[in-house]
Design a protein around this motif. Structure first.
Motif, PDB file in Angstrom:
ATOM      1  N   GLN A   1       0.992  -1.413  -0.154  1.00  0.00           N
ATOM      2  CA  GLN A   1       0.441   0.152   0.419  1.00  0.00           C
ATOM      3  C   GLN A   1       0.708   1.628   0.168  1.00  0.00           C
ATOM      4  O   GLN A   1       1.754   0.622   0.687  1.00  0.00           O
ATOM      5  N   ALA A   2       0.042   2.161  -0.230  1.00  0.00           N
ATOM      6  CA  ALA A   2       1.331   3.363  -0.781  1.00  0.00           C
ATOM      7  C   ALA A   2       1.266   3.801   1.114  1.00  0.00           C
ATOM      8  O   ALA A   2       0.352   3.481   2.065  1.00  0.00           O
ATOM      9  N   GLY A   3       2.640   4.647   1.199  1.00  0.00           N
ATOM     10  CA  GLY A   3       3.388   4.537   2.713  1.00  0.00           C
ATOM     11  C   GLY A   3       4.247   3.972   2.506  1.00  0.00           C
ATOM     12  O   GLY A   3       4.917   3.698   4.267  1.00  0.00           O
ATOM     13  N   GLY A   4       3.656   2.976   2.794  1.00  0.00           N
ATOM     14  CA  GLY A   4       4.678   1.452   3.047  1.00  0.00           C
ATOM     15  C   GLY A   4       6.003   1.218   2.303  1.00  0.00           C
ATOM     16  O   GLY A   4       6.500   2.148   1.651  1.00  0.00           O
ATOM     17  N   SER A   5       6.856  -0.501   3.057  1.00  0.00           N
ATOM     18  CA  SER A   5       7.998  -0.658   2.571  1.00  0.00           C
ATOM     19  C   SER A   5       8.194  -1.909   1.985  1.00  0.00           C
ATOM     20  O   SER A   5       7.958  -2.699   2.190  1.00  0.00           O
ATOM     21  N   LEU A   6       9.318  -1.777   0.824  1.00  0.00           N
ATOM     22  CA  LEU A   6       9.678  -2.994   0.478  1.00  0.00           C
ATOM     23  C   LEU A   6      11.262  -2.956   0.615  1.00  0.00           C
ATOM     24  O   LEU A   6      11.397  -2.087   0.411  1.00  0.00           O
ATOM     25  N   ARG A   7      11.882  -4.479   0.512  1.00  0.00           N
ATOM     26  CA  ARG A   7      13.852  -3.825   0.668  1.00  0.00           C
ATOM     27  C   ARG A   7      13.048  -5.114  -1.042  1.00  0.00           C
ATOM     28  O   ARG A   7      13.104  -6.526  -0.466  1.00  0.00           O
ATOM     29  N   LEU A   8      13.856  -4.592  -1.996  1.00  0.00           N
ATOM     30  CA  LEU A   8      14.840  -5.619  -3.015  1.00  0.00           C
ATOM     31  C   LEU A   8      15.509  -6.044  -2.495  1.00  0.00           C
ATOM     32  O   LEU A   8      17.272  -4.873  -2.019  1.00  0.00           O
ATOM     33  N   SER A   9      16.447  -6.954  -3.044  1.00  0.00           N
ATOM     34  CA  SER A   9      18.208  -7.567  -3.272  1.00  0.00           C
ATOM     35  C   SER A   9      17.944  -8.515  -4.763  1.00  0.00           C
ATOM     36  O   SER A   9      17.574  -8.578  -5.354  1.00  0.00           O
ATOM     37  N   CYS A  10      19.550  -8.394  -5.073  1.00  0.00           N
ATOM     38  CA  CYS A  10      20.044  -8.605  -6.181  1.00  0.00           C
ATOM     39  C   CYS A  10      21.074  -8.932  -5.251  1.00  0.00           C
ATOM     40  O   CYS A  10      22.336  -8.505  -5.408  1.00  0.00           O
ATOM     41  N   ALA A  11      20.890 -10.433  -6.092  1.00  0.00           N
ATOM     42  CA  ALA A  11      21.794 -11.815  -5.457  1.00  0.00           C
ATOM     43  C   ALA A  11      23.007 -11.267  -6.886  1.00  0.00           C
ATOM     44  O   ALA A  11      22.412 -12.418  -8.586  1.00  0.00           O
ATOM     45  N   ALA A  12      24.027 -11.256  -6.538  1.00  0.00           N
ATOM     46  CA  ALA A  12      25.917 -11.513  -7.818  1.00  0.00           C
ATOM     47  C   ALA A  12      25.388 -13.331  -7.852  1.00  0.00           C
ATOM     48  O   ALA A  12      26.091 -13.754  -6.966  1.00  0.00           O
ATOM     49  N   SER A  13      26.203 -13.216  -8.945  1.00  0.00           N
ATOM     50  CA  SER A  13      27.770 -14.456  -9.420  1.00  0.00           C
ATOM     51  C   SER A  13      28.562 -14.624 -10.260  1.00  0.00           C
ATOM     52  O   SER A  13      28.286 -13.851 -11.185  1.00  0.00           O
ATOM     53  N   GLY A  14      29.117 -15.438 -10.144  1.00  0.00           N
ATOM     54  CA  GLY A  14      30.025 -15.026 -11.976  1.00  0.00           C
ATOM     55  C   GLY A  14      30.501 -13.924 -11.445  1.00  0.00           C
ATOM     56  O   GLY A  14      31.453 -13.877 -13.036  1.00  0.00           O
ATOM     57  N   LEU A  15      31.310 -13.206 -10.895  1.00  0.00           N
ATOM     58  CA  LEU A  15      32.229 -12.303 -11.457  1.00  0.00           C
ATOM     59  C   LEU A  15      32.919 -12.008  -9.468  1.00  0.00           C
ATOM     60  O   LEU A  15      32.705 -12.067  -8.475  1.00  0.00           O
ATOM     61  N   PRO A  16      33.834 -10.826 -10.016  1.00  0.00           N
ATOM     62  CA  PRO A  16      33.966 -10.301  -8.686  1.00  0.00           C
ATOM     63  C   PRO A  16      33.554  -9.685  -7.846  1.00  0.00           C
ATOM     64  O   PRO A  16      33.839  -8.263  -8.944  1.00  0.00           O
ATOM     65  N   PHE A  17      32.785  -9.402  -7.037  1.00  0.00           N
ATOM     66  CA  PHE A  17      31.574  -8.430  -6.707  1.00  0.00           C
ATOM     67  C   PHE A  17      32.033  -7.547  -6.133  1.00  0.00           C
ATOM     68  O   PHE A  17      31.982  -6.270  -6.805  1.00  0.00           O
ATOM     69  N   ILE A  18      33.203  -7.345  -5.497  1.00  0.00           N
ATOM     70  CA  ILE A  18      34.036  -5.845  -4.870  1.00  0.00           C
ATOM     71  C   ILE A  18      34.221  -5.076  -6.024  1.00  0.00           C
ATOM     72  O   ILE A  18      34.311  -4.185  -5.854  1.00  0.00           O
ATOM     73  N   SER A  19      34.792  -5.332  -7.569  1.00  0.00           N
ATOM     74  CA  SER A  19      35.318  -4.684  -8.403  1.00  0.00           C
ATOM     75  C   SER A  19      33.686  -4.423  -9.354  1.00  0.00           C
ATOM     76  O   SER A  19      34.051  -3.548 -10.531  1.00  0.00           O
ATOM     77  N   TYR A  20      33.211  -4.047  -9.079  1.00  0.00           N
ATOM     78  CA  TYR A  20      31.358  -4.598  -9.958  1.00  0.00           C
ATOM     79  C   TYR A  20      30.633  -3.564  -8.971  1.00  0.00           C
ATOM     80  O   TYR A  20      30.352  -3.237  -7.672  1.00  0.00           O
ATOM     81  N   SER A  21      30.228  -2.339 -10.515  1.00  0.00           N
ATOM     82  CA  SER A  21      29.431  -1.367  -9.286  1.00  0.00           C
ATOM     83  C   SER A  21      28.359  -2.107  -9.900  1.00  0.00           C
ATOM     84  O   SER A  21      27.878  -2.721 -10.694  1.00  0.00           O
ATOM     85  N   MET A  22      27.234  -1.677  -9.156  1.00  0.00           N
ATOM     86  CA  MET A  22      25.429  -1.992  -9.628  1.00  0.00           C
ATOM     87  C   MET A  22      24.899  -1.258  -8.510  1.00  0.00           C
ATOM     88  O   MET A  22      24.930   0.469  -8.529  1.00  0.00           O
ATOM     89  N   GLY A  23      23.869  -1.589  -9.575  1.00  0.00           N
ATOM     90  CA  GLY A  23      22.599  -0.111  -9.772  1.00  0.00           C
ATOM     91  C   GLY A  23      21.683  -1.125  -9.581  1.00  0.00           C
ATOM     92  O   GLY A  23      20.938  -1.648 -10.135  1.00  0.00           O
ATOM     93  N   TRP A  24      19.936   0.135  -9.890  1.00  0.00           N
ATOM     94  CA  TRP A  24      18.580  -0.543  -9.865  1.00  0.00           C
ATOM     95  C   TRP A  24      18.474   0.346 -10.800  1.00  0.00           C
ATOM     96  O   TRP A  24      18.709   1.699 -11.023  1.00  0.00           O
ATOM     97  N   PHE A  25      17.088  -0.003 -11.548  1.00  0.00           N
ATOM     98  CA  PHE A  25      16.447   0.879 -12.641  1.00  0.00           C
ATOM     99  C   PHE A  25      15.589   0.111 -12.385  1.00  0.00           C
ATOM    100  O   PHE A  25      15.139  -1.120 -11.801  1.00  0.00           O
ATOM    101  N   ARG A  26      14.139   1.349 -13.263  1.00  0.00           N
ATOM    102  CA  ARG A  26      12.641   0.223 -12.764  1.00  0.00           C
ATOM    103  C   ARG A  26      12.363   0.748 -14.541  1.00  0.00           C
ATOM    104  O   ARG A  26      12.745   1.885 -15.146  1.00  0.00           O
ATOM    105  N   GLN A  27      11.211   0.256 -14.925  1.00  0.00           N
ATOM    106  CA  GLN A  27      10.522   0.513 -16.026  1.00  0.00           C
ATOM    107  C   GLN A  27       8.970  -0.220 -15.625  1.00  0.00           C
ATOM    108  O   GLN A  27       8.093  -1.026 -15.166  1.00  0.00           O
ATOM    109  N   ALA A  28       8.376   1.186 -16.225  1.00  0.00           N
ATOM    110  CA  ALA A  28       7.043   0.803 -15.712  1.00  0.00           C
ATOM    111  C   ALA A  28       6.216   1.628 -17.008  1.00  0.00           C
ATOM    112  O   ALA A  28       7.119   1.136 -18.245  1.00  0.00           O
ATOM    113  N   PRO A  29       4.329   0.409 -17.009  1.00  0.00           N
ATOM    114  CA  PRO A  29       3.738   0.177 -18.306  1.00  0.00           C
ATOM    115  C   PRO A  29       4.355   1.304 -18.775  1.00  0.00           C
ATOM    116  O   PRO A  29       3.436   2.578 -19.266  1.00  0.00           O
TER     117      PRO A  29
END
Length: 126
Positions: free
Chosen positions: A13-41
């Protein structure tokens, strides 16, 4: 093979919270920059937030500043997006991106050394 997998989306509901997670594999994670994007309809994919490989730099879209927080746990090869005070305009599919270059991540341009996730749906009801 570099892979990133998102989780944590859902209906809130509006006003609420969520926590998204992104698990990475196959890479040296500490050497990678990470980002979040979104696409609405009916809209193009847009930048939401990014964190550099060193965790020294973070960037946010103006529309989410003060409400969303990006963080990373290098021990778990995971990046998080804490989303608070959600509103219906935040409804979208949220995608995680990984790339060695900070400039690529903030521009949404993932190189051959990076990856996009499949996305997780976030729906905010009014």
């Amino acid at each position: 093979q570099v892979q990133v997998v998102e989780s944590g989306g859902g209906l809130v509901q509006a006003g609420g919270s969520l926590r998204l997670s992104c698990a990475a594999s196959g890479l040296p994670f500490i050497s990678y920059s990470m980002g979040w994007f979104r696409q609405a309809p009916g809209k193009e994919r847009e930048f939401v937030a990014a964190v550099s490989w060193s965790d020294n730099d973070r960037d946010y879209a103006d529309s989410v500043k003060g409400r969303f927080t990006i963080s990373r746990d290098n021990a778990k090869n995971t990046v998080f997006l804490q989303m608070n005070n959600l509103n219906p305009n935040d409804t979208a599919v949220y995608y995680c991106a990984a790339d060695p270059a900070w400039s690529n991540v903030v521009a949404g341009k993932v190189s051959d050394f990076g990856a996009w996730g499949q996305g997780t749906q976030v729906t905010v009801s009014s």
